[in-house]
Design a protein around this motif. Structure first.
Motif, PDB file in Angstrom:
ATOM      1  N   THR A 276     -45.062  16.295   9.479  1.00 36.84           N
ATOM      2  CA  THR A 276     -43.996  17.112   8.874  1.00 36.84           C
ATOM      3  C   THR A 276     -44.162  17.350   7.453  1.00 36.84           C
ATOM      4  OG1 THR A 276     -42.280  15.403   8.574  1.00 36.84           O
ATOM      5  CG2 THR A 276     -42.247  16.792  10.681  1.00 36.84           C
ATOM      6  N   LEU A 277     -43.375  18.357   6.779  1.00 36.98           N
ATOM      7  CA  LEU A 277     -43.477  18.912   5.371  1.00 36.98           C
ATOM      8  C   LEU A 277     -41.935  18.840   4.886  1.00 36.98           C
ATOM      9  CD1 LEU A 277     -45.257  19.218   2.746  1.00 36.98           C
ATOM     10  CD2 LEU A 277     -45.146  21.739   3.257  1.00 36.98           C
ATOM     11  N   VAL A 278     -41.701  17.942   3.834  1.00 33.06           N
ATOM     12  CA  VAL A 278     -40.375  18.066   3.346  1.00 33.06           C
ATOM     13  C   VAL A 278     -40.404  18.732   1.963  1.00 33.06           C
ATOM     14  CG1 VAL A 278     -38.261  16.464   2.697  1.00 33.06           C
ATOM     15  CG2 VAL A 278     -39.707  15.907   4.497  1.00 33.06           C
ATOM     16  N   THR A 279     -39.521  19.838   2.009  1.00 34.18           N
ATOM     17  CA  THR A 279     -39.463  20.699   0.863  1.00 34.18           C
ATOM     18  C   THR A 279     -37.800  20.355   0.419  1.00 34.18           C
ATOM     19  OG1 THR A 279     -39.158  22.590   1.969  1.00 34.18           O
ATOM     20  CG2 THR A 279     -41.349  22.027   1.333  1.00 34.18           C
ATOM     21  N   THR A 280     -37.742  20.368  -0.979  1.00 33.64           N
ATOM     22  CA  THR A 280     -36.355  20.310  -1.573  1.00 33.64           C
ATOM     23  C   THR A 280     -36.033  21.752  -2.232  1.00 33.64           C
ATOM     24  OG1 THR A 280     -36.568  18.036  -1.837  1.00 33.64           O
ATOM     25  CG2 THR A 280     -34.799  19.039  -3.038  1.00 33.64           C
ATOM     26  N   ASP A 281     -35.084  22.460  -1.905  1.00 29.57           N
ATOM     27  CA  ASP A 281     -34.676  23.598  -2.618  1.00 29.57           C
ATOM     28  C   ASP A 281     -33.807  23.525  -3.841  1.00 29.57           C
ATOM     29  OD1 ASP A 281     -36.292  24.565  -0.660  1.00 29.57           O
ATOM     30  OD2 ASP A 281     -34.958  26.204   0.306  1.00 29.57           O
ATOM     31  N   TYR A 282     -32.782  22.494  -3.478  1.00 30.36           N
ATOM     32  CA  TYR A 282     -31.856  22.287  -4.378  1.00 30.36           C
ATOM     33  C   TYR A 282     -31.699  20.724  -5.006  1.00 30.36           C
ATOM     34  CZ  TYR A 282     -29.267  26.508  -4.093  1.00 30.36           C
ATOM     35  OH  TYR A 282     -28.696  28.103  -4.013  1.00 30.36           O
ATOM     36  N   THR A 283     -31.792  20.335  -6.223  1.00 26.85           N
ATOM     37  CA  THR A 283     -31.933  18.856  -6.476  1.00 26.85           C
ATOM     38  C   THR A 283     -30.580  18.497  -6.985  1.00 26.85           C
ATOM     39  OG1 THR A 283     -32.627  19.517  -8.885  1.00 26.85           O
ATOM     40  CG2 THR A 283     -34.492  19.233  -7.259  1.00 26.85           C
ATOM     41  N   GLU A 284     -29.566  19.356  -7.195  1.00 25.99           N
ATOM     42  CA  GLU A 284     -28.217  18.976  -7.457  1.00 25.99           C
ATOM     43  C   GLU A 284     -27.045  20.089  -6.925  1.00 25.99           C
ATOM     44  OE1 GLU A 284     -28.394  19.097 -11.737  1.00 25.99           O
ATOM     45  OE2 GLU A 284     -28.216  21.220 -12.020  1.00 25.99           O
ATOM     46  N   VAL A 285     -25.986  19.834  -6.747  1.00 27.16           N
ATOM     47  CA  VAL A 285     -24.997  20.573  -6.183  1.00 27.16           C
ATOM     48  C   VAL A 285     -23.764  20.346  -7.375  1.00 27.16           C
ATOM     49  CG1 VAL A 285     -25.436  20.548  -3.705  1.00 27.16           C
ATOM     50  CG2 VAL A 285     -24.133  18.868  -4.768  1.00 27.16           C
ATOM     51  N   SER A 286     -22.916  21.483  -7.229  1.00 20.19           N
ATOM     52  CA  SER A 286     -21.814  21.556  -8.073  1.00 20.19           C
ATOM     53  C   SER A 286     -20.581  21.178  -7.303  1.00 20.19           C
ATOM     54  CB  SER A 286     -21.500  22.999  -8.690  1.00 20.19           C
ATOM     55  OG  SER A 286     -22.564  23.420  -9.444  1.00 20.19           O
ATOM     56  N   VAL A 287     -19.552  19.983  -7.960  1.00 17.59           N
ATOM     57  CA  VAL A 287     -18.327  19.319  -7.356  1.00 17.59           C
ATOM     58  C   VAL A 287     -17.320  19.662  -8.333  1.00 17.59           C
ATOM     59  CG1 VAL A 287     -19.803  18.121  -5.702  1.00 17.59           C
ATOM     60  CG2 VAL A 287     -19.077  17.346  -7.962  1.00 17.59           C
ATOM     61  N   GLU A 288     -16.060  19.551  -7.764  1.00 21.27           N
ATOM     62  CA  GLU A 288     -14.950  19.513  -8.396  1.00 21.27           C
ATOM     63  C   GLU A 288     -14.173  18.157  -8.339  1.00 21.27           C
ATOM     64  OE1 GLU A 288     -11.295  22.407  -9.761  1.00 21.27           O
ATOM     65  OE2 GLU A 288     -11.592  22.117  -7.577  1.00 21.27           O
ATOM     66  N   THR A 289     -13.865  17.288  -9.418  1.00 19.66           N
ATOM     67  CA  THR A 289     -13.230  16.195  -9.070  1.00 19.66           C
ATOM     68  C   THR A 289     -12.552  15.647 -10.516  1.00 19.66           C
ATOM     69  OG1 THR A 289     -13.588  13.935  -8.398  1.00 19.66           O
ATOM     70  CG2 THR A 289     -15.148  14.733  -9.793  1.00 19.66           C
ATOM     71  N   ASP A 290     -11.683  14.679 -10.318  1.00 27.41           N
ATOM     72  CA  ASP A 290     -11.229  14.041 -11.551  1.00 27.41           C
ATOM     73  C   ASP A 290     -12.389  13.425 -12.357  1.00 27.41           C
ATOM     74  OD1 ASP A 290     -10.154  11.557 -13.177  1.00 27.41           O
ATOM     75  OD2 ASP A 290      -8.467  12.381 -12.327  1.00 27.41           O
ATOM     76  N   PHE A 291     -12.148  13.720 -13.735  1.00 29.06           N
ATOM     77  CA  PHE A 291     -13.325  13.410 -14.544  1.00 29.06           C
ATOM     78  C   PHE A 291     -13.849  11.717 -14.386  1.00 29.06           C
ATOM     79  CE2 PHE A 291      -9.758  12.790 -17.949  1.00 29.06           C
ATOM     80  CZ  PHE A 291     -10.314  11.497 -18.306  1.00 29.06           C
ATOM     81  N   THR A 292     -12.697  10.915 -14.195  1.00 32.46           N
ATOM     82  CA  THR A 292     -13.109   9.531 -14.030  1.00 32.46           C
ATOM     83  C   THR A 292     -13.484   9.208 -12.852  1.00 32.46           C
ATOM     84  OG1 THR A 292     -10.865   9.128 -13.218  1.00 32.46           O
ATOM     85  CG2 THR A 292     -11.045   8.980 -15.489  1.00 32.46           C
ATOM     86  N   LYS A 293     -13.743  10.153 -11.861  1.00 30.04           N
ATOM     87  CA  LYS A 293     -14.244   9.964 -10.348  1.00 30.04           C
ATOM     88  C   LYS A 293     -15.534  10.693 -10.034  1.00 30.04           C
ATOM     89  CE  LYS A 293      -9.888   8.742  -8.625  1.00 30.04           C
ATOM     90  NZ  LYS A 293      -8.770   9.067  -7.533  1.00 30.04           N
ATOM     91  N   ILE A 294     -16.274  11.046 -11.198  1.00 32.02           N
ATOM     92  CA  ILE A 294     -17.635  11.899 -10.932  1.00 32.02           C
ATOM     93  C   ILE A 294     -18.672  10.758 -10.498  1.00 32.02           C
ATOM     94  CG2 ILE A 294     -19.433  13.230 -11.924  1.00 32.02           C
ATOM     95  CD1 ILE A 294     -17.580  13.721 -14.434  1.00 32.02           C
ATOM     96  N   PRO A 295     -19.204  11.228  -9.173  1.00 34.96           N
ATOM     97  CA  PRO A 295     -20.205  10.669  -8.515  1.00 34.96           C
ATOM     98  C   PRO A 295     -21.536  10.614  -9.462  1.00 34.96           C
ATOM     99  CG  PRO A 295     -19.402  12.111  -6.908  1.00 34.96           C
ATOM    100  CD  PRO A 295     -18.773  12.360  -8.389  1.00 34.96           C
ATOM    101  N   GLU A 296     -22.220   9.421  -9.342  1.00 33.73           N
ATOM    102  CA  GLU A 296     -23.466   9.504 -10.234  1.00 33.73           C
ATOM    103  C   GLU A 296     -24.587  10.275  -9.525  1.00 33.73           C
ATOM    104  OE1 GLU A 296     -24.854   5.382 -10.946  1.00 33.73           O
ATOM    105  OE2 GLU A 296     -22.960   5.059 -11.969  1.00 33.73           O
ATOM    106  N   SER A 297     -24.555  10.239  -8.168  1.00 33.26           N
ATOM    107  CA  SER A 297     -25.549  11.152  -7.523  1.00 33.26           C
ATOM    108  C   SER A 297     -25.161  11.194  -6.064  1.00 33.26           C
ATOM    109  CB  SER A 297     -26.830  10.478  -7.625  1.00 33.26           C
ATOM    110  OG  SER A 297     -27.031   9.249  -7.059  1.00 33.26           O
ATOM    111  N   PHE A 298     -25.884  11.998  -5.218  1.00 33.49           N
ATOM    112  CA  PHE A 298     -25.719  12.147  -3.744  1.00 33.49           C
ATOM    113  C   PHE A 298     -26.935  11.606  -3.262  1.00 33.49           C
ATOM    114  CE2 PHE A 298     -22.291  15.351  -5.018  1.00 33.49           C
ATOM    115  CZ  PHE A 298     -21.620  14.663  -4.650  1.00 33.49           C
ATOM    116  N   VAL A 299     -26.849  10.995  -2.141  1.00 34.71           N
ATOM    117  CA  VAL A 299     -28.097  10.677  -1.344  1.00 34.71           C
ATOM    118  C   VAL A 299     -28.083  11.245   0.102  1.00 34.71           C
ATOM    119  CG1 VAL A 299     -29.661   8.849  -0.359  1.00 34.71           C
ATOM    120  CG2 VAL A 299     -28.390   8.433  -2.385  1.00 34.71           C
ATOM    121  N   VAL A 300     -29.056  11.956   0.457  1.00 32.68           N
ATOM    122  CA  VAL A 300     -29.421  12.584   2.029  1.00 32.68           C
ATOM    123  C   VAL A 300     -30.724  11.960   2.473  1.00 32.68           C
ATOM    124  CG1 VAL A 300     -28.094  14.628   1.245  1.00 32.68           C
ATOM    125  CG2 VAL A 300     -30.470  14.458   0.983  1.00 32.68           C
TER     126      VAL A 300
END
Length: 223
Positions: free
Chosen positions: A116-140
């Protein structure tokens, strides 16, 4: 989640490229603070402390501006394209209980299925949250995924009180069938064959003592 990092800042009264260069030569960083309808506040930030603080994406700074306290989110960080040193920072004022929209990095982990070949189209996503709770990153994870599998933005597991802003149908990761070595060699051989055919006619003309006509030029008439 975002940490609040304390930075002492000074008001900046000189502007323009020359003033900015002088600030940087003094190992400091020009910045602007704005938001909530206030007039932009031009600042000078300490170079090393700011550089260390901004290693964190979406860093929240607790600014002490000559005795005035401000909470600010690093909205835009301009860097030298070669040295990667920070040249300017845009800061937006945030207040307790306020939600912000930020871009959060998406990291892909795991090993997809064989061939198989894995390609990544997006390296980040936009989210809305309290500024004190911003995630450092997401893992898939693509562990064991077969050809034809896809991971969409809506598949990300979001923490509580974090809302996805990016289209849930946006394609983040695509798993396709990898091309076999034999098929790759066949494609290369075909490409080389086609390239050889393209050069055959001029070479043949030269062998017969004739020069190929330049593009757009009619062949010379025989005497």
């Amino acid at each position: 989640m975002a940490d609040q990092l304390s930075i002492s800042a000074e008001r900046r009264t000189e502007f323009g490229k020359g003033a900015a260069r002088r600030v940087r030569r003094a190992d400091k960083i020009p910045a602007v603070l704005y938001g909530h309808g206030t007039d932009p506040l031009h600042l000078t930030l300490p170079g090393h402390a700011t550089m260390m603080a901004l290693k964190l994406t979406n860093a929240v700074l607790s600014l002490d501006v000559e005795g005035e306290q401000h909470l600010a989110l690093a909205k835009d960080v301009q860097r030298d394209p070669i040295k990667r040193t920070i040249e300017h920072v845009d800061l937006v004022i945030v207040r307790k209980g306020e939600k912000v929209v930020v871009d959060v990095a998406v990291h892909v982990e795991g090993q997809a299925g064989p061939d198989t070949l894995v390609t990544t189209d997006y390296t980040e996503v936009s989210v809305e949250t309290d500024f004190t709770k911003i995630p450092e990153s997401f893992v898939v994870s693509v562990e064991g995924l077969q050809a034809g599998s896809q991971i969409l933005a809506g598949d990300i597991e979001l923490p509580e009180d974090v809302t996805l802003v990016t289209d849930p149908e946006a394609l983040l990761v695509n798993v396709t069938q990898a091309i076999s070595e034999e098929a790759l060699e066949a494609e290369l051989a075909e490409a080389e064959s086609e390239a050889g055919i393209e050069h055959e006619e001029p070479e043949a003309a030269a062998a017969e003592g004739e020069e190929p006509a330049a593009e757009g030029e009619a062949p010379a008439e025989e005497a």
